[in-house]
Design a protein around this motif. Sequence first.
Motif, PDB file in Angstrom:
ATOM      1  N   ARG A  12      34.524  48.725  41.074  1.00 24.14           N
ATOM      2  CA  ARG A  12      33.131  48.320  40.858  1.00 24.14           C
ATOM      3  C   ARG A  12      32.815  47.029  41.609  1.00 24.14           C
ATOM      4  O   ARG A  12      31.680  46.796  41.975  1.00 24.14           O
ATOM      5  N   ARG A  13      33.826  46.171  41.801  1.00 16.53           N
ATOM      6  CA  ARG A  13      33.576  44.853  42.388  1.00 16.53           C
ATOM      7  C   ARG A  13      34.283  44.708  43.735  1.00 16.53           C
ATOM      8  O   ARG A  13      35.510  44.820  43.827  1.00 16.53           O
ATOM      9  N   VAL A  14      33.472  44.472  44.767  1.00 13.34           N
ATOM     10  CA  VAL A  14      33.981  44.354  46.126  1.00 13.34           C
ATOM     11  C   VAL A  14      33.660  42.960  46.646  1.00 13.34           C
ATOM     12  O   VAL A  14      32.565  42.438  46.411  1.00 13.34           O
ATOM     13  N   ALA A  15      34.604  42.360  47.349  1.00 14.09           N
ATOM     14  CA  ALA A  15      34.333  41.064  47.984  1.00 14.09           C
ATOM     15  C   ALA A  15      34.256  41.247  49.500  1.00 14.09           C
ATOM     16  O   ALA A  15      35.086  41.960  50.078  1.00 14.09           O
ATOM     17  N   CYS A  16      33.255  40.608  50.111  1.00 13.88           N
ATOM     18  CA  CYS A  16      33.116  40.655  51.566  1.00 13.88           C
ATOM     19  C   CYS A  16      33.245  39.236  52.110  1.00 13.88           C
ATOM     20  O   CYS A  16      32.438  38.358  51.784  1.00 13.88           O
ATOM     21  N   ILE A  17      34.258  39.028  52.933  1.00 13.12           N
ATOM     22  CA  ILE A  17      34.509  37.709  53.519  1.00 13.12           C
ATOM     23  C   ILE A  17      34.029  37.726  54.958  1.00 13.12           C
ATOM     24  O   ILE A  17      34.551  38.469  55.784  1.00 13.12           O
ATOM     25  N   GLY A  18      33.018  36.910  55.240  1.00 17.77           N
ATOM     26  CA  GLY A  18      32.365  36.941  56.558  1.00 17.77           C
ATOM     27  C   GLY A  18      31.140  37.827  56.441  1.00 17.77           C
ATOM     28  O   GLY A  18      31.237  38.977  56.005  1.00 17.77           O
ATOM     29  N   ALA A  19      29.968  37.268  56.804  1.00 14.90           N
ATOM     30  CA  ALA A  19      28.725  38.019  56.569  1.00 14.90           C
ATOM     31  C   ALA A  19      27.819  37.983  57.802  1.00 14.90           C
ATOM     32  O   ALA A  19      26.624  37.734  57.709  1.00 14.90           O
ATOM     33  N   ALA A  83      36.748  31.808  45.376  1.00 15.09           N
ATOM     34  CA  ALA A  83      35.889  32.277  44.287  1.00 15.09           C
ATOM     35  C   ALA A  83      35.418  33.702  44.559  1.00 15.09           C
ATOM     36  O   ALA A  83      35.295  34.521  43.636  1.00 15.09           O
ATOM     37  N   ALA A  84      35.160  33.996  45.839  1.00  8.20           N
ATOM     38  CA  ALA A  84      34.630  35.323  46.184  1.00  8.20           C
ATOM     39  C   ALA A  84      35.608  36.435  45.842  1.00  8.20           C
ATOM     40  O   ALA A  84      35.213  37.516  45.402  1.00  8.20           O
ATOM     41  N   VAL A  85      36.899  36.171  46.040  1.00 13.67           N
ATOM     42  CA  VAL A  85      37.881  37.251  45.879  1.00 13.67           C
ATOM     43  C   VAL A  85      38.599  37.233  44.529  1.00 13.67           C
ATOM     44  O   VAL A  85      39.383  38.145  44.233  1.00 13.67           O
ATOM     45  N   SER A  86      38.326  36.205  43.709  1.00  8.80           N
ATOM     46  CA  SER A  86      39.163  35.985  42.520  1.00  8.80           C
ATOM     47  C   SER A  86      39.174  37.167  41.544  1.00  8.80           C
ATOM     48  O   SER A  86      40.183  37.404  40.889  1.00  8.80           O
ATOM     49  N   ASP A  87      38.048  37.888  41.425  1.00  7.06           N
ATOM     50  CA  ASP A  87      38.099  39.045  40.523  1.00  7.06           C
ATOM     51  C   ASP A  87      37.733  40.343  41.255  1.00  7.06           C
ATOM     52  O   ASP A  87      37.281  41.316  40.639  1.00  7.06           O
ATOM     53  N   ARG A 108      44.679  33.206  53.049  1.00  4.25           N
ATOM     54  CA  ARG A 108      43.942  32.610  51.930  1.00  4.25           C
ATOM     55  C   ARG A 108      43.451  33.698  50.963  1.00  4.25           C
ATOM     56  O   ARG A 108      43.499  33.535  49.736  1.00  4.25           O
ATOM     57  N   ILE A 109      42.948  34.771  51.525  1.00  2.00           N
ATOM     58  CA  ILE A 109      42.506  35.892  50.671  1.00  2.00           C
ATOM     59  C   ILE A 109      43.695  36.417  49.855  1.00  2.00           C
ATOM     60  O   ILE A 109      43.608  36.633  48.641  1.00  2.00           O
ATOM     61  N   ASP A 110      44.816  36.598  50.541  1.00  5.16           N
ATOM     62  CA  ASP A 110      46.010  37.136  49.892  1.00  5.16           C
ATOM     63  C   ASP A 110      46.470  36.228  48.746  1.00  5.16           C
ATOM     64  O   ASP A 110      46.916  36.704  47.696  1.00  5.16           O
ATOM     65  N   ALA A 111      46.325  34.928  48.954  1.00  2.00           N
ATOM     66  CA  ALA A 111      46.757  33.971  47.926  1.00  2.00           C
ATOM     67  C   ALA A 111      45.825  33.976  46.716  1.00  2.00           C
ATOM     68  O   ALA A 111      46.254  33.700  45.593  1.00  2.00           O
ATOM     69  N   ALA A 112      44.550  34.305  46.951  1.00  2.00           N
ATOM     70  CA  ALA A 112      43.551  34.155  45.887  1.00  2.00           C
ATOM     71  C   ALA A 112      43.164  35.462  45.210  1.00  2.00           C
ATOM     72  O   ALA A 112      42.639  35.465  44.095  1.00  2.00           O
ATOM     73  N   ALA A 113      43.378  36.594  45.866  1.00  5.02           N
ATOM     74  CA  ALA A 113      42.951  37.873  45.280  1.00  5.02           C
ATOM     75  C   ALA A 113      43.964  38.322  44.226  1.00  5.02           C
ATOM     76  O   ALA A 113      45.158  38.034  44.333  1.00  5.02           O
ATOM     77  N   PRO A 114      43.495  39.052  43.211  1.00  5.77           N
ATOM     78  CA  PRO A 114      44.409  39.551  42.177  1.00  5.77           C
ATOM     79  C   PRO A 114      45.537  40.376  42.800  1.00  5.77           C
ATOM     80  O   PRO A 114      45.320  41.070  43.795  1.00  5.77           O
ATOM     81  N   ALA A 115      46.685  40.310  42.202  1.00 11.63           N
ATOM     82  CA  ALA A 115      47.845  41.052  42.713  1.00 11.63           C
ATOM     83  C   ALA A 115      47.527  42.539  42.821  1.00 11.63           C
ATOM     84  O   ALA A 115      46.874  43.109  41.948  1.00 11.63           O
ATOM     85  N   GLY A 116      47.970  43.139  43.916  1.00 13.73           N
ATOM     86  CA  GLY A 116      47.831  44.583  44.062  1.00 13.73           C
ATOM     87  C   GLY A 116      46.497  45.045  44.616  1.00 13.73           C
ATOM     88  O   GLY A 116      46.343  46.213  44.981  1.00 13.73           O
ATOM     89  N   VAL A 117      45.516  44.122  44.680  1.00 14.61           N
ATOM     90  CA  VAL A 117      44.215  44.503  45.245  1.00 14.61           C
ATOM     91  C   VAL A 117      44.354  44.667  46.758  1.00 14.61           C
ATOM     92  O   VAL A 117      44.953  43.823  47.424  1.00 14.61           O
ATOM     93  N   VAL A 118      43.813  45.745  47.285  1.00 10.36           N
ATOM     94  CA  VAL A 118      43.938  45.998  48.717  1.00 10.36           C
ATOM     95  C   VAL A 118      42.954  45.132  49.494  1.00 10.36           C
ATOM     96  O   VAL A 118      41.795  44.987  49.113  1.00 10.36           O
TER      97      VAL A 118
END
Lengths: 320, 320
Positions: A12-19, A83-87, A108-118
Amino acid sequence: MNHNTVSPAEVRRVACIGAGVIGGGWVAHFLARGYHVTAWDPADDAEARLRRLVDAAWPALTELGLAAGASRDNLTIAPTLEAAVSDAEFVQESAPEDLALKQDLLARIDAAAPAGVVVSSSTSGYGMTEMQAQCATPQRLVVGHPFNPPYLIPLVEVVGGERTERWAVEWASEFFEVAGKSVITMDREVPGFIANRLQEAIWREALHMVANGEATVEQIDASITEGPGLRWPLLGPCLTFHLAGGEGGMAHMLDHFGPSLKSPWTRLEAPELTEELRDRMVKGCEEAADGRSIAELVAERDRAVIAVMRAVENVRKGGS
Amino acid sequence: MNHNTVSPAEVRRVACIGAGVIGGGWVAHFLARGYHVTAWDPADDAEARLRRLVDAAWPALTELGLAAGASRDNLTIAPTLEAAVSDAEFVQESAPEDLALKQDLLARIDAAAPAGVVVSSSTSGYGMTEMQAQCATPQRLVVGHPFNPPYLIPLVEVVGGERTERWAVEWASEFFEVAGKSVITMDREVPGFIANRLQEAIWREALHMVANGEATVEQIDASITEGPGLRWPLLGPCLTFHLAGGEGGMAHMLDHFGPSLKSPWTRLEAPELTEELRDRMVKGCEEAADGRSIAELVAERDRAVIAVMRAVENVRKGGS
C-alpha cells in the motif's frame, strides 16, 4: 536476509526517491494505481515541480481509469530520504544518472528502509552490481528500469546485480505486474538492458547522421513517425521482419536479405549470420507468432497500422 | 533529355516491375488510389500470388477509403517487362535486392519506357548511381524507397544518383505526394537512406543480443511494443528525447545525458557530442516543436500513447 513479508499484492505504501521527470512519473503512476506515495527530492522547488507533473499527468491517468481509492491527496513529501523510506513497503529510486550519487543514495535507502523491503533503481544503464556496492543488505536491490513517461509506458525491465538474491528479482517483477506494468525479467546484467540498447542504437545513428549532414532532425523524426514507427506498437523488430519475408517469414527474410546485412546501412557492424543465429531468430518468431499464419499476422498488422495512424492523426488535430 | 510531359497529378497509368511483397504492395496502393496498374514479374505463380496479396490488402484499403474509380479490375498482368512499361506514365521497380539484376532490369525499363517517364526503384539500400550505370537515359531514374507494407505505411524516401537530373527527383517527390505518400526528398545518396539506417541499427543490435544470449526474440519485441514503440508513431527519436529532457528539452537532455552517450549501451560507437552537433539537435527540436511548449508536447504525447495503446489492444482482441 529476511524476505519481504509483505506480498506484492499487499503493498500500500511506496516511497519514491528523486522526483524529476522519471521519479515524478513514477509518483503519478503509483498514485493512479491507488498507492500511498511518499516522495523525497533534494531540489528546492521539488514539491512544486512534482505536483505540477502529477497534475499534468492526471487527466491522462483519469482517462485510462484510476484504481479504487486513487487520489493525488495520497502524496506526501518527506523532509528527508530517511523519513521517506522509513515505513515504505517498496522503494523506487530515480536520481540523476551519476554512479557515485546512486551508490550513496542506495546505501542510505538500504540503511533506512525496513528490512526485507525491495529497493528498485530507475537507472537507464548502470548495472546493479556496481550500484549496490556500498549497501549493507544488497540482496534486496534490483533495477526496475521504466520508460518515459513511467505513468503511461508499460515497460519495466527488472534485473538484479551479483549480490541480489533471486527472491528480490521475483518479488519486484510480481509487484510491477500487480502495479500495472509490463515486465521483462532479465536473468543477467547487460549495460543498457534491452530496450535502451535498441533505442540507443537508433539514437546514435541519428546523431551521426545529423553530425555529418546526412539528414536533418526533421527528416529523422519523419522517417520514423511516417515509417517503421507505425508498425512498432504492434510488432517489435523481429516480428516486423518476419512479415517482411512474405509467406516464407523470418527464414526467407534471413536467407534472402542475409547478404545485405553486411551493407553499410548503419555504422553498427553486423553480427555473423551463423546457422545457429538464423535458427534462433526463426524459432523465436515462430513462437511469437503462436500459431498465427503470416496472412493472419499481416491482416492484424494492417488493422493496427490503420488504427494507430488514425489515433495519431486525431491527436494531432487536437482530439483525444 | 525531355522532361516528362505528364504532370504528377495527371498520371493515370503506372507500371510495377516485380510483384513480391514490396512490388505487390505498390500494386495494391496504386490500385486503391485509382490508378491503372500494369504489373510484370518473371515468377511462374506471380499473377496468382499478386492477386492474393491485393485481395488480402483490399479490406484495409477499403477501410481507409478508396479513391474515385479505384478497382482491382484496373490491374493488368503484362507478358513481358517491355510490354508492362510501354505506355506507362510512371514506373516503379521492386525486384529482389541484387545489384546486377537491378542494373539489368533498370536498363531494360529505361530502353522500353516512353521518353521522359520517371523510373523509380524500391531498393532498400543501393545507390541510384550504381544502379543506373547501364541506362541510356539515367537522368530520369530515382530511388523511391517505400516501407512494408507500401499500401499502408506512408513513407517514401526519394533520392537521385549522380546522373539523375533534378527535375526527375522533384517530379517523383510530387507524384508520390499526389499518390498519397509522405515523402522525404534527400539531397544526397546515403547507403540505406534514412529510415533503414535507423531501423538497421536496431535490427543489428537485436541480432547481436540474440547471438550472445543477452535477450530472446520475445524479450526484444516486447521491449519495443511495450516501450519506446508506443511513442514513435507520434514523436520520432529526436522529439522523444526533447521531451525526456523535462522542461529543459533537448538542451537539458544533451547536457545531462551527454556523458552517458559514451556508455556501452549499444555496440554502435557514439559520435563526439560537439557544440555544433548539440546546437544542431537543439535547434532542430525547437523547429520541430513549432512553438509548442514542452508541456503542450507532453500532453499531446500522452493523448497519443493512450490512443495508440487502445488501438493496438483493440486489434489484439480481434477488433478493427
